[in-house]
Design a protein around this motif. Sequence first.
Motif, mmCIF file in Angstrom:
data_model
loop_
_atom_site.group_PDB
_atom_site.id
_atom_site.type_symbol
_atom_site.label_atom_id
_atom_site.label_comp_id
_atom_site.label_asym_id
_atom_site.label_seq_id
_atom_site.Cartn_x
_atom_site.Cartn_y
_atom_site.Cartn_z
ATOM 1 N N GLU A 276 0.830 -1.208 0.000
ATOM 2 C CA GLU A 276 0.000 0.000 0.000
ATOM 3 C C GLU A 276 0.864 1.258 0.000
ATOM 4 N N ALA A 277 1.957 1.199 0.748
ATOM 5 C CA ALA A 277 2.883 2.332 0.786
ATOM 6 C C ALA A 277 3.493 2.545 -0.596
ATOM 7 N N GLU A 278 3.889 1.451 -1.234
ATOM 8 C CA GLU A 278 4.455 1.560 -2.585
ATOM 9 C C GLU A 278 3.435 2.127 -3.553
ATOM 10 N N ALA A 279 2.196 1.626 -3.464
ATOM 11 C CA ALA A 279 1.151 2.085 -4.381
ATOM 12 C C ALA A 279 0.915 3.585 -4.235
ATOM 13 N N LEU A 280 0.937 4.063 -2.997
ATOM 14 C CA LEU A 280 0.711 5.487 -2.758
ATOM 15 C C LEU A 280 1.807 6.327 -3.426
ATOM 16 N N LEU A 281 3.048 5.862 -3.292
ATOM 17 C CA LEU A 281 4.161 6.609 -3.884
ATOM 18 C C LEU A 281 4.136 6.533 -5.414
ATOM 19 N N LEU A 282 3.765 5.369 -5.941
ATOM 20 C CA LEU A 282 3.716 5.219 -7.400
ATOM 21 C C LEU A 282 2.602 6.079 -7.989
ATOM 22 N N GLN A 283 1.469 6.075 -7.308
ATOM 23 C CA GLN A 283 0.339 6.871 -7.762
ATOM 24 C C GLN A 283 0.717 8.359 -7.796
ATOM 25 N N ALA A 284 1.442 8.789 -6.776
ATOM 26 C CA ALA A 284 1.864 10.188 -6.732
ATOM 27 C C ALA A 284 2.829 10.486 -7.879
ATOM 28 N N PHE A 285 3.682 9.522 -8.167
ATOM 29 C CA PHE A 285 4.707 9.699 -9.207
ATOM 30 C C PHE A 285 4.070 9.902 -10.584
ATOM 31 N N VAL A 286 3.165 9.036 -10.978
ATOM 32 C CA VAL A 286 2.533 9.188 -12.298
ATOM 33 C C VAL A 286 1.366 10.180 -12.246
ATOM 34 N N GLY A 287 0.847 10.401 -11.035
ATOM 35 C CA GLY A 287 -0.279 11.334 -10.890
ATOM 36 C C GLY A 287 0.052 12.730 -11.373
ATOM 37 N N GLU A 288 1.307 13.092 -11.260
ATOM 38 C CA GLU A 288 1.716 14.424 -11.700
ATOM 39 C C GLU A 288 1.468 14.605 -13.206
ATOM 40 N N VAL A 289 1.603 13.529 -13.942
ATOM 41 C CA VAL A 289 1.339 13.606 -15.383
ATOM 42 C C VAL A 289 -0.175 13.605 -15.644
ATOM 43 N N VAL A 290 -0.907 12.780 -14.896
ATOM 44 C CA VAL A 290 -2.367 12.735 -15.070
ATOM 45 C C VAL A 290 -2.965 14.130 -14.874
ATOM 46 N N GLU A 291 -2.396 14.857 -13.911
ATOM 47 C CA GLU A 291 -2.932 16.196 -13.631
ATOM 48 C C GLU A 291 -2.818 17.147 -14.808
ATOM 49 N N THR A 292 -1.960 16.841 -15.761
ATOM 50 C CA THR A 292 -1.821 17.730 -16.915
ATOM 51 C C THR A 292 -2.882 17.460 -17.980
ATOM 52 N N VAL A 293 -3.713 16.444 -17.762
ATOM 53 C CA VAL A 293 -4.824 16.177 -18.686
ATOM 54 C C VAL A 293 -5.984 17.086 -18.279
ATOM 55 N N SER A 294 -6.433 17.906 -19.203
ATOM 56 C CA SER A 294 -7.470 18.880 -18.824
ATOM 57 C C SER A 294 -8.859 18.250 -18.774
ATOM 58 N N ASN A 295 -9.090 17.228 -19.584
ATOM 59 C CA ASN A 295 -10.421 16.624 -19.638
ATOM 60 C C ASN A 295 -10.654 15.683 -18.460
ATOM 61 N N GLU A 296 -11.745 15.930 -17.726
ATOM 62 C CA GLU A 296 -11.977 15.181 -16.499
ATOM 63 C C GLU A 296 -12.282 13.703 -16.751
ATOM 64 N N ALA A 297 -13.096 13.437 -17.776
ATOM 65 C CA ALA A 297 -13.448 12.042 -18.071
ATOM 66 C C ALA A 297 -12.192 11.233 -18.393
ATOM 67 N N MET A 298 -11.293 11.840 -19.149
ATOM 68 C CA MET A 298 -10.064 11.144 -19.517
ATOM 69 C C MET A 298 -9.163 10.971 -18.296
ATOM 70 N N ARG A 299 -9.135 11.998 -17.452
ATOM 71 C CA ARG A 299 -8.348 11.873 -16.219
ATOM 72 C C ARG A 299 -8.856 10.703 -15.399
ATOM 73 N N GLU A 300 -10.174 10.567 -15.340
ATOM 74 C CA GLU A 300 -10.757 9.469 -14.564
ATOM 75 C C GLU A 300 -10.407 8.109 -15.155
#
Lengths: 429, 249
Positions: A389-413
């Motif tokens: 779970e700790a690893e997943a949290l860190l990995l999610q944060a790592f790639v999450g920074e790129v997801v945040e650059t997607v402006s469309n909400e449906a695609m982000r989801e």
Amino acid sequence: MAIVTPMKTPAETSLEGAFARLRDTLPGAAAERRAAFARYAERGLPHRRVEEWKYTDLRAALRDAAPLAERPAAVPAGAPDLGAPRFLIANGHVLSAPASLPAGVTAVSLREALTAGHPALSALGDPLAAGNAAVELNTAFMTDGIILTVESGVTVTEPLHLAFVNEGSQPFATAARVLVMVGGGASVTLLETHQGPAGVAYQPNTMVEIVAGDGARVDHARLNGEGDAAIVLSSLSLRLGRETELTSVNGVFGAALSRHQVFATFAGESAKASINGLALLSRTQHADSTLVVDHAEPGGESRELFRTVVDDEAAGVFQGKIIVRQKAQKTDGRMMSGALLLGEASAMYNKPELEIFADDVACAHGATCGALDEDLLFYLMARGLPKPEAEALLLQAFVGEVVETVSNEAMREVLTGRIESWLKARAAR
Amino acid sequence: MIEIRNLVVEIEGQRILDGLNLTVKDGEVAAIMGPNGSGKSTLSYVVAGREDYEVLDGEVLLNGENILEMAPDERAAAGVFLAFQYPLEIPGVGTMTFLKAAMNAQRRHRGEPELATADFMKRVNNAAEGLGISKDMLKRALNVGFSGGEKKRMEILQMALLQPAFCILDETDSGLDIDALKIVADGVNALRSPDRSFLVITHYQRLLNHIVPDTVHVMAKGRIVKSGGKELALELEANGYADYRNLAA
Ligand SMILES: Nc1ncnc2c1ncn2[C@@H]1O[C@H](COP(=O)(O)OP(=O)(O)OP(=O)(O)O)[C@@H](O)[C@H]1O
Ligand SMILES: [Mg+2]
């Protein structure tokens, strides 16, 4: 002097046979196709001794070239619903288009355009990609696709969804081509999704070209959700006018081998582009992101952010080249690729390059590659989070920074959902 | 509560803890003082379960059970909490996401149901208010861009939410201004209870004016070399460690 004729691989022989059979039946004039095939055939399938393909040996990976897929009779399932007008492109053939398009948007199928002629066809083809095997093969074999036109000054509020769906139980190839002409001052969001069957070594080769006029705004996001045995080539050509602003984000989850190529040309002054990507790779997956960013005019700003997570025996490749022409003073280019290696046999190949011919520019690139931070893991675990779970949290944060650059909400989801299931599957192993 | 017996720990072949013995009873607040590099943080990390250390000998018993073989998350679930001397910044992980994950992970470990969002929010907001932690801080990534004092307060917030049985505070006072020191001390004092124990590591008597310890231990060269009541801290403040450095040799 001995003349060395390199041996053709079975795939190269198949491609030649297929082209000879199909060139006169594929839509449109054969001349352009012949020229493209000839440019490909000069060097054949690229392999590791070709500099730009050093880490992705296509000749070795493509044991045979599968036959070009026919137009499927039924509409395949599986394309996500992004709540947006949707073009369904199945096995490289357009199966359906939205019943009505937003005002200022017109669409015609590539097959129709090639057969009957279309003014936008002259924009097809990117000089920056000339000689690139994936691009030339797409041009030689392109079966169908869409030509989308957004009128100048129009703000398209609804995103447009290009849903590529592949279907078949035996290996097949596809060659779809999309051209998007965005008029000056217009604004549009394009969503691209790609899926296909698991366990089938199908071979899609798609190309999307976006020609954005002066002051246009384009948001583009793409999901590679292809089947796990697919060998996937994709090319994205971006031509930016004066003061154009464009964002393109690619999320890679699927395919046994994938190579996503971006060719971006800053053809007008003071254009801005962010080209980002994330990839989550496991098993023996191989994913290549190759970028060429060509600043031809002054005052351009380019940003690239790539995040790759590599598990098991998978491998990631990031090749990014920023070219700044002599004329392109005041260019500001920044490219960053980061990778986390989770398995002992996981690999990442980073190759950032700068080719600068102007003197007054600010360009930087960086590449990092390493394991998850042990201290951060300990901190999270000391608060009670089990290691996965700790690893997943860190990995999610790592790639999450790129997801945040997607402006469309449906695609982000959609991307967030894919990340979560990837992490869950990993934790369950 | 906790009983540490003959703990011998090395890192990269260097002996850091050299036969350390220490007992903290239920409800006791024990303070450890000692020169820089004497092994105080090492002790706290070893008890919390950090991996880099090689434990060559000894036991750490939490309510009679040796926890040295447990993973850090299991120790946390068993009630061990370490407020870090240097809390880490975790970019991209929202503070609330983290707090919820931590609270629910421990609840799952103990077979309790996960918290409902409203209940969770209420607990966090109440605890944060008492510690002077703003809503804005809670919205940010964990510790990212927090000041030194804000990070320390965030550690105490976590402690208040997780309600551990054995709390180690590693120099929680360093970096705190005078008002914050008072706030943090009040936060700790509010948690004092007959079934909760504290190990307070500090260099300064000042903290111990606010968190009054039951016992004070002097650590030098990886051992507890002197133990006494709260007056021992005053004596150290006046005389320094000169008398004790030699004791350990
Ligand atoms: N990772 C490491 N590698 C090598 N030596 C280490 C490592 N961590 C700690 N040490 C050494 O162990 C000794 C004890 O360090 P520790 O941090 O436990 O001291 P401390 O008592 O907490 O000091 P301070 O009062 O300065 O916080 C020091 O000499 C330190 O250099
Ligand atoms: Mg310390």
